[in-house]
Structure formats: C-alpha cells, structure tokens
Design a protein around this motif. Structure first.
Motif, PDB file in Angstrom:
ATOM      1  N   TYR A   1       0.898  -1.128  -0.011  1.00  0.00           N
ATOM      2  CA  TYR A   1      -0.048   0.226  -0.163  1.00  0.00           C
ATOM      3  C   TYR A   1       0.656   1.187  -0.052  1.00  0.00           C
ATOM      4  O   TYR A   1       0.639   2.154  -0.722  1.00  0.00           O
TER       5      TYR A   1
ATOM      6  N   PRO B   1      -3.464   2.448  -5.041  1.00  0.00           N
ATOM      7  CA  PRO B   1      -3.244   1.449  -3.960  1.00  0.00           C
ATOM      8  C   PRO B   1      -4.223   0.150  -3.869  1.00  0.00           C
ATOM      9  O   PRO B   1      -3.852  -0.876  -3.700  1.00  0.00           O
TER      10      PRO B   1
ATOM     11  N   VAL C   1      -2.756  -3.315  -3.992  1.00  0.00           N
ATOM     12  CA  VAL C   1      -3.088  -4.280  -2.917  1.00  0.00           C
ATOM     13  C   VAL C   1      -4.026  -5.362  -3.039  1.00  0.00           C
ATOM     14  O   VAL C   1      -3.911  -6.789  -2.897  1.00  0.00           O
TER      15      VAL C   1
END
Length: 337
Positions: A41, A233, A237
């Motif tokens: 992240y 992100p 992720v």
C-alpha cells in the motif's frame, strides 16, 4: 438513472461499527489480512500523484488466475457494489422487471429502483426454480446474505442455462464465495459474476473488486466502466492479496471450524440457519428475548451484532459474523450459550 426514483429511496442499512471499544460481529469481514499489505500500500501511495494505468494489467492477471478466466474478462471495480451498479445501469431500464432473492442483500433492490426498474422477489431457497424469462435481469447471491446458503453447483449451472435460453442476463454475487472451496460460475456465457476482495481479505475500506463477463457483456462493461475506477493502492493491494493462496486456505479452515463450533453452541438458544459463509443467521424465540434486548445486551458486553430485521421477510432475527476463536468465545458467553 431514474431521477424520479431518487426522491423515494433512502440508504440501505448495513452492519459495521466505528467504535473501537466494541468487537464487531455485525460486519462479515475477515478480522485478518494477508501479510505484506502495508508495504504494498505504501509503495502504491508513493506513486499515486499520477493517474493509475487504466489497463490494470497486474490486477486483471491476478484476478483471472484466482477465478479461472482470461485477463480481459475481468472488469476492475471499486468493490462489488460498484460492479453491481454498473451491471444494473446497462441491463435495467425504466419499467423493467428484475428477479431478486429474499431475504438477501438490500442493495440489489435499491440499484434496480435507481434505474427505474421493478424488483420482483422470490424466496432465496427457490429462486433457482423460478422462470427467468421476460425479466431484464436475474440476480443470485452465492452464498446468500444473510442466510449463508451456497447453492449446489449443478442447480446454479442449470439456472444459468435457463437464463441464457430466455435471453435474461444473470448476475451472480460471489462476495463471500472465497470463504468456500467452490468454484466461481464465471466465466459462463450470459453470466456476470461480481467479486469482492474486501470481505475475505479484511479490507472493506479499500474498495476493491471486479466483475467477470464474456462476449457482448464483457464488451459492454468494459466500455461503460469509469476510467481509473480503481485507485492505485487498491489495485496494487488487490493484486497482492489475490496471490495469497495459503492465506485463503487458512481462512477457510478457520471459518469452517469456528462456524461449526459456534453453530452448535448457539443452537442451544436460537434457531441457527445452515451456512457456508463467514456468518450465521439466528432466529430469536419471542418467548426468550426481544431482538432489541439481545442486541443491547451484546453491546453492553462489548460486542456488536447485526439487526437482521432490516432484511425482507425477517422479523426476529440477528446475524453474527465468524471471527477469531477467542473473540467468538467472548460473544458466545455474552449471548449466554
């Protein structure tokens, strides 16, 4: 979207609490996340001053490997609900009838109504026996929320075939399927599958998910999806989590074991619905306690449970998530079972 419908609709109640002093059994998210999420992240955040690549190649590849489809058949979305809205925006027009299960996820009916459509409800237990012809869309939740029922795969495949025969697209919400060892229905012709990464990986605030579709539906969804709909992100992720097979297997084993243990204990006081999901639906005996009192007593003991009366057809029910063993023990004690 039907502007006239907006005035008549409200938000749909959901579980979840922001109180850090309470153990949250009202939301069905994994209390654990795969290792390595934080550095992934942070690395993605560091490059988020640029737009994400709208192709989402890494994310699509990871999702395709997880589901068993080709990368282009994956449509990235900001969670499963964003995907469900995208499907409804294409499939449903004003006055269209849409086949929905009950009780089930309340957002289906809301999304249909937002497009000017008319939800028509069938018991979740018999929806696969319904005639899908003349509906603009049919929706199945697999496993169903809030009951926890997963459907036999041959029955689901037979229903999908009948939908194809009636030229009715089928949306299968597989938000909780990763908690089972069952295979996805995608990619099947005429079927759109909605998947959530935030439930099984314990990251509901990340808002990451995807659709799986083939043929004309894949083309329509790819054209209609918003550009940059998945943040950098979330994409990074999500791709990382989708490759964590060992984590998924450990989660499935824990949930299955704890769900059985909890169901046995809870059955001494409540009617417990059979479940293949990371939650259990409980029917409260009116001679035992009121739903309000049960929820309040649990809260006073430090546990939030879901008031399931907000689901259609349920009038004295609560839903509890399956969490870690020590947390589950605390809830069972608080519920006096």
């Amino acid at each position: 979207m039907d502007r006239d419908a907006l005035a008549a609709l409200d938000r749909v109640p959901h579980g979840g609490t922001s109180d850090p002093a309470v153990v949250d059994f009202s939301a069905n998210t994994n209390p654990e996340s795969p290792p390595g999420v934080t550095p992934v992240y942070e690395a993605a955040l560091s490059v988020s001053r640029r737009y994400p690549s709208d192709g989402y190649t890494e994310f699509r590849t990871a999702a395709a490997d997880a589901v068993g489809c080709d990368g282009p058949e994956v449509i990235p979305t900001a969670g499963a609900l964003a995907g469900i809205r995208l499907v409804c925006s294409i499939a449903v027009s004003e006055g269209d009838r849409v086949l929905l299960p009950e009780p089930s996820f309340g957002e289906y009916a809301r999304e249909v109504r937002l497009q000017g459509g008319s939800p028509e409800f069938v018991s979740h237990e018999s929806i696969l026996e319904a005639d899908p012809a003349e509906y603009a869309l049919a929706v199945v939740c697999h496993p169903n929320n809030p009951t926890g029922q997963a459907y036999p795969e041959p029955d689901l495949e037979a229903f999908a075939a009948r939908c194809r025969g009636g030229d009715t697209p089928l949306l299968v919400d597989e938000a909780f399927l990763d908690f089972t060892d069952r295979e996805s229905l995608g990619p099947a012709p005429g079927v759109v599958v909605a998947r959530s990464l935030t439930k099984v990986f314990g990251l509901p605030g990340l808002r990451a998910g995807f659709l799986v579709a083939t043929g004309e539906w894949r083309e329509a969804l790819e054209t209609a999806r918003p550009s940059w709909g998945l943040s950098t992100p979330a994409a990074a992720v999500g791709a990382h989590c989708l490759g964590r097979g060992a984590f998924l297997e450990r989660t499935r084993q824990r949930v299955a074991s704890e769900r059985e243990r909890m169901a046995d204990r809870l059955a001494t006081r409540f009617r417990v619905f059979p479940s293949d999901a990371p939650f259990l639906l409980l029917e409260v005996d009116p001679d035992d306690a009121s739903v309000d009192a049960l929820i309040d007593d649990a809260r006073e003991a430090g546990y939030a449970i879901r008031d399931a009366r907000t689901f259609r057809t349920l009038d004295r029910h609560v839903r509890v998530a399956v969490r870690r063993p020590t947390e589950n023990d605390g809830l069972l004690e608080a519920l006096d079972v």
